[in-house]
Design a protein around this motif. Structure first.
Motif, PDB file in Angstrom:
ATOM      1  N   GLN A 171      10.948  10.382  18.102  1.00 21.68           N
ATOM      2  CA  GLN A 171       9.630  10.883  18.449  1.00 21.68           C
ATOM      3  C   GLN A 171       9.711   9.667  19.534  1.00 21.68           C
ATOM      4  OE1 GLN A 171       7.224  10.714  15.195  1.00 21.68           O
ATOM      5  NE2 GLN A 171       7.208  13.450  15.246  1.00 21.68           N
ATOM      6  N   LYS A 172       9.862   8.937  19.425  1.00 23.24           N
ATOM      7  CA  LYS A 172       9.535   7.593  20.155  1.00 23.24           C
ATOM      8  C   LYS A 172      10.398   6.856  20.477  1.00 23.24           C
ATOM      9  CE  LYS A 172       5.801   6.188  16.291  1.00 23.24           C
ATOM     10  NZ  LYS A 172       5.062   4.929  15.292  1.00 23.24           N
ATOM     11  N   VAL A 173      12.188   7.460  20.700  1.00 27.63           N
ATOM     12  CA  VAL A 173      13.168   7.011  21.711  1.00 27.63           C
ATOM     13  C   VAL A 173      13.725   7.426  22.162  1.00 27.63           C
ATOM     14  CG1 VAL A 173      15.043   5.191  21.407  1.00 27.63           C
ATOM     15  CG2 VAL A 173      13.282   4.484  19.122  1.00 27.63           C
ATOM     16  N   PHE A 174      14.512   8.940  21.343  1.00 22.50           N
ATOM     17  CA  PHE A 174      15.113   9.963  22.146  1.00 22.50           C
ATOM     18  C   PHE A 174      14.304  10.521  23.348  1.00 22.50           C
ATOM     19  CE2 PHE A 174      17.745  12.984  22.157  1.00 22.50           C
ATOM     20  CZ  PHE A 174      18.731  13.272  22.738  1.00 22.50           C
ATOM     21  N   HIS A 175      13.321  11.195  22.589  1.00 26.55           N
ATOM     22  CA  HIS A 175      12.503  11.990  23.343  1.00 26.55           C
ATOM     23  C   HIS A 175      12.128  11.384  24.623  1.00 26.55           C
ATOM     24  CE1 HIS A 175       9.215  14.569  24.882  1.00 26.55           C
ATOM     25  NE2 HIS A 175      10.625  15.714  25.190  1.00 26.55           N
ATOM     26  N   PRO A 176      11.161  10.294  24.445  1.00 25.99           N
ATOM     27  CA  PRO A 176      11.136   9.737  25.702  1.00 25.99           C
ATOM     28  C   PRO A 176      12.223   8.691  26.889  1.00 25.99           C
ATOM     29  CG  PRO A 176       9.558   8.689  23.891  1.00 25.99           C
ATOM     30  CD  PRO A 176      10.949   9.373  23.820  1.00 25.99           C
ATOM     31  N   ALA A 177      13.270   8.780  26.235  1.00 26.19           N
ATOM     32  CA  ALA A 177      14.360   8.204  26.952  1.00 26.19           C
ATOM     33  C   ALA A 177      15.004   9.298  27.816  1.00 26.19           C
ATOM     34  CB  ALA A 177      15.863   8.060  26.219  1.00 26.19           C
ATOM     35  N   LEU A 178      14.743  10.864  27.492  1.00 19.35           N
ATOM     36  CA  LEU A 178      14.679  12.189  27.950  1.00 19.35           C
ATOM     37  C   LEU A 178      13.700  12.260  29.039  1.00 19.35           C
ATOM     38  CD1 LEU A 178      15.657  14.644  25.206  1.00 19.35           C
ATOM     39  CD2 LEU A 178      17.313  13.062  26.439  1.00 19.35           C
ATOM     40  N   LEU A 179      13.108  11.894  28.583  1.00 19.59           N
ATOM     41  CA  LEU A 179      11.902  11.799  29.608  1.00 19.59           C
ATOM     42  C   LEU A 179      11.991  11.016  31.152  1.00 19.59           C
ATOM     43  CD1 LEU A 179       8.736  12.402  27.845  1.00 19.59           C
ATOM     44  CD2 LEU A 179       9.544  14.226  28.914  1.00 19.59           C
ATOM     45  N   ARG A 180      12.514   9.725  31.094  1.00 19.45           N
ATOM     46  CA  ARG A 180      12.647   8.421  31.496  1.00 19.45           C
ATOM     47  C   ARG A 180      13.580   8.899  32.339  1.00 19.45           C
ATOM     48  NH1 ARG A 180      11.299   5.416  27.230  1.00 19.45           N
ATOM     49  NH2 ARG A 180      13.500   4.757  27.151  1.00 19.45           N
ATOM     50  N   ARG A 181      14.411   9.731  31.871  1.00 22.55           N
ATOM     51  CA  ARG A 181      15.828  10.207  33.040  1.00 22.55           C
ATOM     52  C   ARG A 181      15.980  11.061  33.129  1.00 22.55           C
ATOM     53  NH1 ARG A 181      20.552  10.343  28.981  1.00 22.55           N
ATOM     54  NH2 ARG A 181      21.777  11.179  31.629  1.00 22.55           N
ATOM     55  N   ASN A 182      14.281  11.665  33.622  1.00 23.00           N
ATOM     56  CA  ASN A 182      13.973  13.534  33.722  1.00 23.00           C
ATOM     57  C   ASN A 182      15.339  14.318  33.476  1.00 23.00           C
ATOM     58  OD1 ASN A 182      12.176  12.161  35.215  1.00 23.00           O
ATOM     59  ND2 ASN A 182      13.049  11.714  37.406  1.00 23.00           N
ATOM     60  N   VAL A 183      15.934  14.634  31.929  1.00 25.64           N
ATOM     61  CA  VAL A 183      17.142  15.525  31.340  1.00 25.64           C
ATOM     62  C   VAL A 183      16.099  16.802  32.075  1.00 25.64           C
ATOM     63  CG1 VAL A 183      17.875  15.318  29.788  1.00 25.64           C
ATOM     64  CG2 VAL A 183      18.063  13.282  30.810  1.00 25.64           C
ATOM     65  N   LYS A 184      16.810  17.309  32.498  1.00 29.42           N
ATOM     66  CA  LYS A 184      16.582  19.472  31.771  1.00 29.42           C
ATOM     67  C   LYS A 184      15.928  19.639  30.381  1.00 29.42           C
ATOM     68  CE  LYS A 184      16.496  23.469  33.620  1.00 29.42           C
ATOM     69  NZ  LYS A 184      17.676  24.784  34.213  1.00 29.42           N
ATOM     70  N   LEU A 185      15.287  20.070  29.946  1.00 27.81           N
ATOM     71  CA  LEU A 185      15.109  20.015  28.706  1.00 27.81           C
ATOM     72  C   LEU A 185      15.630  22.753  28.320  1.00 27.81           C
ATOM     73  CD1 LEU A 185      12.301  18.272  26.976  1.00 27.81           C
ATOM     74  CD2 LEU A 185      14.575  17.945  26.748  1.00 27.81           C
ATOM     75  N   PRO A 186      15.605  22.515  27.410  1.00 27.33           N
ATOM     76  CA  PRO A 186      16.575  21.797  25.848  1.00 27.33           C
ATOM     77  C   PRO A 186      17.928  21.215  26.154  1.00 27.33           C
ATOM     78  CG  PRO A 186      16.226  24.147  25.775  1.00 27.33           C
ATOM     79  CD  PRO A 186      15.967  23.689  26.962  1.00 27.33           C
ATOM     80  N   ILE A 187      18.274  20.211  25.303  1.00 32.29           N
ATOM     81  CA  ILE A 187      19.644  19.928  25.162  1.00 32.29           C
ATOM     82  C   ILE A 187      20.163  20.063  23.954  1.00 32.29           C
ATOM     83  CG2 ILE A 187      18.489  17.801  26.730  1.00 32.29           C
ATOM     84  CD1 ILE A 187      18.603  16.994  23.056  1.00 32.29           C
ATOM     85  N   ILE A 188      21.216  19.822  23.829  1.00 33.83           N
ATOM     86  CA  ILE A 188      22.127  19.707  22.582  1.00 33.83           C
ATOM     87  C   ILE A 188      21.646  18.593  22.245  1.00 33.83           C
ATOM     88  CG2 ILE A 188      24.089  20.397  21.667  1.00 33.83           C
ATOM     89  CD1 ILE A 188      24.358  23.109  22.898  1.00 33.83           C
ATOM     90  N   TYR A 189      21.859  18.454  20.503  1.00 31.49           N
ATOM     91  CA  TYR A 189      22.397  16.859  20.113  1.00 31.49           C
ATOM     92  C   TYR A 189      23.307  17.391  19.053  1.00 31.49           C
ATOM     93  CZ  TYR A 189      21.029  12.729  18.611  1.00 31.49           C
ATOM     94  OH  TYR A 189      20.648  10.552  18.427  1.00 31.49           O
ATOM     95  N   PHE A 190      24.679  17.158  18.748  1.00 30.90           N
ATOM     96  CA  PHE A 190      25.262  17.132  17.853  1.00 30.90           C
ATOM     97  C   PHE A 190      25.668  15.792  16.768  1.00 30.90           C
ATOM     98  CE2 PHE A 190      27.341  19.208  21.941  1.00 30.90           C
ATOM     99  CZ  PHE A 190      27.402  20.145  20.864  1.00 30.90           C
TER     100      PHE A 190
END
Length: 679
Positions: free
Chosen positions: A241-260
């Protein structure tokens, strides 16, 4: 002395020296003493070493020496060893004679991980592909910025160096260890397939974090607390919630993503799956006990990061005399190690060799799979074949030893049942040639059989070469004995060696020639002009068969010493496979799995209650039965006691009656006559 001066000094032509040094010259000879073991025996040992390595039980130097010593005790022969125990020099020379083997550092693998086979991994790839295709998410795998892998790793705050510089010959070299030298800090890392690194999450063994500790870490990192300093569900959810998802938003990564992720309980909890589903993160659990094969962090990222961490700590200690690393300066040092080790190419290569990006099951290094598929094990059989002119057999004909050593070696070879034709062998599976014929096809084979066929492309030329030197040269004999190499050294009627056709024709010609010679000798004369006069005793097909059988018998004796363990197989009763978990950990699938598990638990609880009630009922019945038996026993005892008392009273009454009678009657003798007197 150079080669040119040696030629002039000894008067040797340059062409002769070049020919002797080239690969065309076969009889190069060998320097040094003659080996104790024959070439065939050493080849067998090398094959055994390679098979033990493949099965996950590599052999150490001392184990090899022990096995060779046992073999020499079972097959005595002259040797320079003390008590038939080879030394380190023999091992060194043995390794030099066989450069295909060397001393390597093994990787520790758990027994559960050793039982994961290639078939299990391919099934996992198939399941993930089908799920993504059904939910129209296959395009996510084509974008490296949307494929992530996360895993935890522990970092020792003050690693102790394994080797240091000290005075030569000093046996008392000490190093001062700090109080926290054994303390490890858990850090969760996340990497993308395009080579980017998400800020990590550090888990500290505290209840609360001090202000100086919080300020010592970079501001975009995550910090968590747990009792043991390990990852748990609460910290993982907070990290998402506080680290991984905000980092995706800062990099403008298109959602959804796959997390192994791996199958740790903190990653597979419902809370984590629910949060990830809401944020557009598809959690996919790797196959259990296969992270050393499929997880990029374990395969190619953590090792350079750990090495960089040790170097950064050593550099920091060299600048800060008599000081030790603490949690306050842990964050800054780890940040330096990450910048030095986590290169973009390193992360991309790790994803590639694990088959996660590009998502391809064929990219996985299946040589790490110690366990083999059972069908593959049954279809592939290693056999010994004689390839004819392709084997360099010249070292057998070179005079490299004294007469006594040569005679001892020939005697040993005869004792073990070897034929000269069996001294040079190579391994080839029968199924390989069958598959090769199927791949080439009947149409191509018919073209290759035509002597006037001219290949057009390089591929056709290569196939023609394979057909001419492998397929057409070999056939399967039906009447000859076979020498089959299996793991258990057992023969199988389906496993037939491949023998050169020229050798079969030569054997048949020898048989006909032998029959002619025998018929001539039986007639009592030999024509001097005939070929039979120059005939010596030739081996017949029976002799060849006996030699093969003797060699097979000798092979079993060899395998009694150099035996192989069983290939690991996956245990279906293992806790990781008893209940198949959902591979794709979305909230819906995770909820269904949790409901199914909850139902199973409820059913198990109900069954336990029924079992408890049945046990209580049986216990009550047994107690009532025992009580009834006790009462019956007491009643019988009382009855016996009453009977005993009654008998005692009757006995006393009779005794008293007898005494009264004695008292009332007395016989007195008066004047020679008996007189009864009453008292």
């Amino acid at each position: 002395m150079t080669q040119y001066h040696a030629e002039k000094h000894h008067g040797i032509p340059t062409a002769t020296v070049r020919y002797r040094l080239s690969n065309k010259f076969k009889n190069k000879g060998r320097t040094g003493p003659f080996p104790v073991l024959t070439d065939r025996e050493e080849i067998e040992i090398v094959y055994w070493l390679q098979q033990m390595e493949r099965k996950g039980f590599p052999i150490s130097r001392n184990c090899l020496i022990s096995k060779v010593s046992s073999f020499l005790e079972a097959h005595p022969r002259p040797n320079p060893f003390r008590d038939n125990i080879p030394g380190r020099r023999w091992v060194k020379c043995f390794m030099k004679r066989h450069p295909q083997i060397s001393f390597r550092t093994p990787e520790g693998v758990t027994s559960a991980s050793a039982k994961v086979s290639e078939h299990n991994i391919r099934e996992w790839f198939k399941t993930v592909s089908e799920y993504l295709a059904e939910n129209e998410l296959s395009d996510v795998l084509n974008d490296p910025s949307r494929v992530f892998n996360g895993d935890e790793s522990g970092f020792c705050i003050n690693p102790i160096p394994k080797r240091v510089i000290a005075t030569k010959g000093n046996k008392n070299v000490s190093i001062v260890e700090p109080a926290n030298s054994k303390q490890n800090i858990t850090v969760l890392f996340s990497f993308a397939a395009d080579g980017t690194v998400v800020p990590p999450d550090v888990i500290l063994p505290y209840k609360r974090l001090r202000k100086d500790i919080i300020q010592s870490f970079p501001g975009h990192w995550g910090l968590g607390c747990s009792d043991a300093g390990w990852m748990d569900t609460k910290n993982f959810v907070l990290y998402i919630q506080k680290v991984f998802h905000p980092a995706l938003l800062r990099r403008n990564v298109k959602l959804p993503i796959i997390y192994f992720v791996d199958g740790h309980k903190s990653h597979t909890a419902f809370e984590a799956a629910d949060v990830c589903a809401k944020l557009g993160i598809i959690l996919i659990a790797l196959i259990p006990n296969a992270t050393r094969i499929l997880q990029p962090a374990d395969v190619g990222i953590f090792r350079p990061l750990k090495n960089s961490w040790s170097q950064v700590v050593d550099t920091w200690k060299s600048k800060h005399k008599s000081e030790f690393v603490t949690i306050v300066n842990f964050g800054s040092l780890l940040d330096k190690a990450m910048k030095a080790a986590l290169k973009q190419s390193t992360i991309q290569n790790a994803f590639r060799v694990c088959g996660l990006y590009p998502f391809d099951a064929d990219s996985v290094d299946y040589t790490k799979c110690i366990a083999k598929n059972q069908k593959l094990m049954e279809s592939t059989v290693d056999i010994l074949v004689q390839p004819g002119e392709y084997i360099d057999d010249s070292h057998e004909n070179t005079n490299m030893a004294t007469g006594n050593q040569q005679g001892a070696r020939e005697k040993e070879s005869q004792t073990l049942g070897f034929d000269d034709s069996l001294t040079s062998m190579i391994l080839i599976p029968v199924s390989a040639i069958e598959e090769l014929i199927e791949i080439i096809g009947e149409a191509k084979l018919d073209q290759f059989k035509n002597q006037n066929y001219v290949p057009v492309t390089k591929e056709d030329e290569a196939l023609l070469h394979v057909y001419s030197n492998i397929i057409s040269r070999y056939s399967i004999p039906q009447d000859a004995a076979t020498l089959v190499r299996e793991q258990s050294c057992s023969t199988n009627s389906k496993d037939i060696p491949v023998v050169a056709r020229d050798e079969l024709q030569e054997t048949a010609n020898r048989d006909e020639l032998q029959e002619t010679a025998n018929a001539t000798y039986e007639n009592g004369f030999v024509d001097d002009n005939s070929d039979a006069g120059n005939i010596t005793t030739l081996p017949t097909l029976v002799d060849i068969t006996n030699n093969c059988e003797n060699a097979a018998k000798r092979k079993c004796e060899f395998s009694d010493i150099f035996d192989l363990p069983a290939t690991p197989k996956r245990n279906k009763k293992h806790r990781n496979y008893k209940h198949s978990s959902t591979v794709v950990l979305t909230a819906h699938e995770r909820m269904q799995e949790l409901l199914a598990n909850e139902k199973q638990k409820q059913d198990a609880e109900n069954q336990k209650r029924l079992n408890v009630q049945k046990r209580l009922e049986r216990k009550r019945e047994k107690e009532a039965e025992i009580e009834n038996k006790k009462r019956a026993a007491v009643a019988r005892a009382v009855e016996r006691l009453e009977k005993k008392k009654l008998c005692e009273e009757i006995r006393k009454a009779k005794k008293l009656e007898r005494e009264n009678k004695k008292q009332t009657k007395k016989i007195v003798k008066v004047g020679g006559k008996k007189t009864k007197l009453l008292v």
